[in-house]
Design a protein around this motif. Structure first.
Motif, short mmCIF file in Angstrom:
data_model
loop_
_atom_site.label_atom_id
_atom_site.label_comp_id
_atom_site.label_asym_id
_atom_site.label_seq_id
_atom_site.Cartn_x
_atom_site.Cartn_y
_atom_site.Cartn_z
N TYR B 173 40.57 41.34 75.23
CA TYR B 173 41.32 42.10 74.22
C TYR B 173 41.43 41.30 72.93
O TYR B 173 41.58 40.07 72.97
N ALA B 176 43.42 44.56 66.81
CA ALA B 176 42.79 45.69 66.14
C ALA B 176 42.94 45.53 64.63
O ALA B 176 43.91 44.93 64.16
N ILE B 222 42.97 45.69 71.21
CA ILE B 222 41.99 46.64 71.73
C ILE B 222 40.91 45.89 72.50
O ILE B 222 40.67 44.71 72.25
#
Lengths: 340, 234
Positions: B173, B176, B222
């Motif tokens: 991850y 973003a 994200i």
């Protein structure tokens, strides 16, 4: 329960006011408890009534209806004599389902004919929203199908087991369609894979002669799909598995996948004949008990052996099946058949 | 001997290098108190969860040994300083998993595969071959852990992707676009907490062990695409 429904559970907890009685009081009010080792947080579990699940997924044209069968009682049990056999059965909701307010997904069935006792124990696969229906359908239909062949004079070793399992699988499919039709008015046909996702169950059946025991013991049949287990238990030999155990005996990293009806492959089911001696009990169980029992050598094996030497009083048997033990919070179902 | 109980071990390995100071490290410090609160409402899940926290900067330190969260009275606060030695972190967590799992076995416990949440905001300051070697050793033992890395700052996505294990089940991850490191770490800690609950709940329902909460919608962090050609600005 999937992670998705954790939110549902929280929602229910907020709506339903359970402030009148706390978990401790609830536990204190229980007169009959059976502990094996560390009970963990059992006493903090405040059982919630199983509420109908909200429709939460779509399978083809079929919205999952208000979960039929959600009224399944927390605990059911039976105690009976059949011929010269004594039988005890109990199915209890696990602390996980109690805490979450979801139904018991295990079930059992006992079916007596003049000459035989047919018994089943079934474990609904927890990922399926309607798996409690699968467990019920598989247990009842399989027992009925076995009894029908036995009544027609077929010997246990000659029984057409594949047709019994096919009948059970069809019953699971029918139960799912029936409940969807009842709840939604839809009358289409779901693909088998979709049914299996909604409802599936592992199941074990036993066929035991009910008449007076021959000296050499009773010749009995076992038939099973998935990770349900069957054992003989006696003072002389302790717990002896009749079905295969999980390969590692509970020692290695734990994993969990299982074959289950209505899916039925040639490799996914097993049958075996076994001899039940006069001093033995045959015990069928779901993995809610089986996982903690392991190979029978630990404290769960010892504790249950000590109370199941002779058939317990039926209420006591249910409490024993519902024993408290840290982290073992799955539904539990046991059928015990005492040879004398 | 059959197991006394079946446990689900989690290791949170968190970068405490200087760049994490302030809000990021405060979010990390909130993980244990929040988890304790949530697990209090879920006693059957709490019995299964074992939790450990390791911080690393120029070296790695065990801050919370693998524990039942009921026994963690006052979690020690992490402070931020120093460099970013991935190698020290991987070495320590591997040694801990070895001794912890041995101890669990000796105590008649059984366990699901351990899960590591690896939270970093920077690039490793060790030589490449050194931290690679330590990572490979970590994920090739018998009790190899599942590893999910979170880059909450300037970490190269290519580096993050190398820290995923197994790669067919999990993702790395990253922050973003348009979100701050501080948002990213807040969300990371929430995802971590929800995933501990979802995993414990899953085992109650017969699942294999560690899962990331499938219902947690992330915005600030994200998944890094597993594509080989990740555009990365130097």
């Amino acid at each position: 329960m999937t992670a998705e429904s954790i939110d549902d559970v929280d929602g229910i907890a907020e709506v339903g006011d359970t402030g009148d009685i706390d978990a401790e009081e609830f536990a204190e009010s229980a007169p009959c408890t059976f502990r094996i080792g560390d009970p963990g947080s059992h006493e903090e579990v405040l059982p919630r009534l199983a509420l109908p699940a909200e429709p939460h997924a779509e399978y083809g044209n079929f919205p999952v209806p208000v979960c039929p069968g959600w009224r399944k009682p927390d605990t059911v049990f039976d105690g009976a004599r059949h011929g010269s056999l004594t039988v005890r059965a109990a199915s209890t909701r696990g602390d996980g389902h109690r805490h979450g307010g979801t139904p018991r997904q295990d079930d059992y069935c006992l079916y007596g004919t003049d000459d035989w006792l047919v018994a089943a124990v079934a474990d609904g696969v927890s990922q399926g929203a309607l798996s409690h229906l699968a467990a019920e359908a598989a247990a009842e239909t399989g027992c009925h199908a076995l009894a029908t062949q036995l009544r027609a004079g077929v010997a246990p070793e000659e029984l057409d087991c594949e047709s019994v399992l096919r009948d059970s699988a069809k019953a699971v499919v029918r139960a799912v369609h029936h409940s969807l039709a009842r709840e939604t008015g839809e009358t289409g046909v779901l693909p088998l894979g979709a049914v299996a996702q909604l409802a599936s169950a592992a199941v074990v059946y036993a066929v035991v002669p009910a008449g007076a025991a021959p000296e050499a013991g009773r010749e009995a049949l076992l038939l099973w799909v998935g990770d349900v287990t069957a054992w003989t238990l006696s003072d002389a030999k302790g717990w002896l598995p009749l079905t295969e155990l999980k390969a590692d005996g509970g020692k290695k990293v734990v994993t969990g996948t299982t074959a289950a009806l209505p899916l039925l492959g040639r490799e996914s089911w097993h049958r075996a004949m076994f001899t039940l001696a006069a001093d033995e009990v045959v015990v069928l169980m779901t993995d809610g008990v089986g996982d903690a029992l392991g190979d029978g050598s630990g404290e769960v094996g010892t504790a249950l052996h000590s109370v199941w030497r002779r058939p317990p009083e039926p209420h006591a048997f249910a409490a024993q099946v519902d024993y408290q033990r840290s982290t073992f919070t799955d539904d539990r179902t046991v059928v015990g058949i005492w040879a004398s | 001997m059959p197991a006394k109980a079946i446990l689900l071990p989690f290791y949170v390995v968190v970068d405490s290098s200087l760049s994490m100071s302030g809000e990021p490290i405060d979010s990390v410090n909130d993980i244990i108190p929040t988890l304790c609160d949530l697990l209090r409402e879920n006693p059957t899940l709490r019995d299964k969860v074992r939790f450990s926290m390791i911080e690393f900067a120029s070296r790695a330190d065990l801050r919370v040994p693998l524990s039942d969260l009921r026994d963690v009275q006052k979690p020690p606060l992490l402070t931020a300083d120093g460099a970013t030695s991935y190698a020290a972190a991987f070495r320590l967590v591997r040694e801990l998993i070895e001794t912890d799992t041995e101890q669990l076995r000796a105590d008649d416990f059984s366990f699901h595969r351990p899960a590591i949440f690896f939270i970093t905001d920077g690039e490793p300051t060790d030589a490449d071959d050194v931290w690679h070697r330590e990572f490979d050793t970590l994920v090739t033992g018998t009790n190899f852990p599942n590893v999910v890395p979170f880059g909450v700052g300037e970490t190269n996505p290519t580096t993050l992707n190398e820290l995923v294990h197994p790669k067919d089940r999990f993702h790395a991850y990253t922050v973003a676009e348009g979100h701050t490191a501080s948002d990213a770490i807040k969300e990371t800690t929430q995802l971590l907490i929800q995933s501990v609950l979802a995993s414990a709940k899953g085992t109650e329902e017969g699942a294999d062990g560690f899962v990331l909460d499938p219902d947690f919608q992330t915005e600030a962090v994200i998944p890094v695409p597993m594509d080989e050609d990740i555009p990365w600005k130097d």
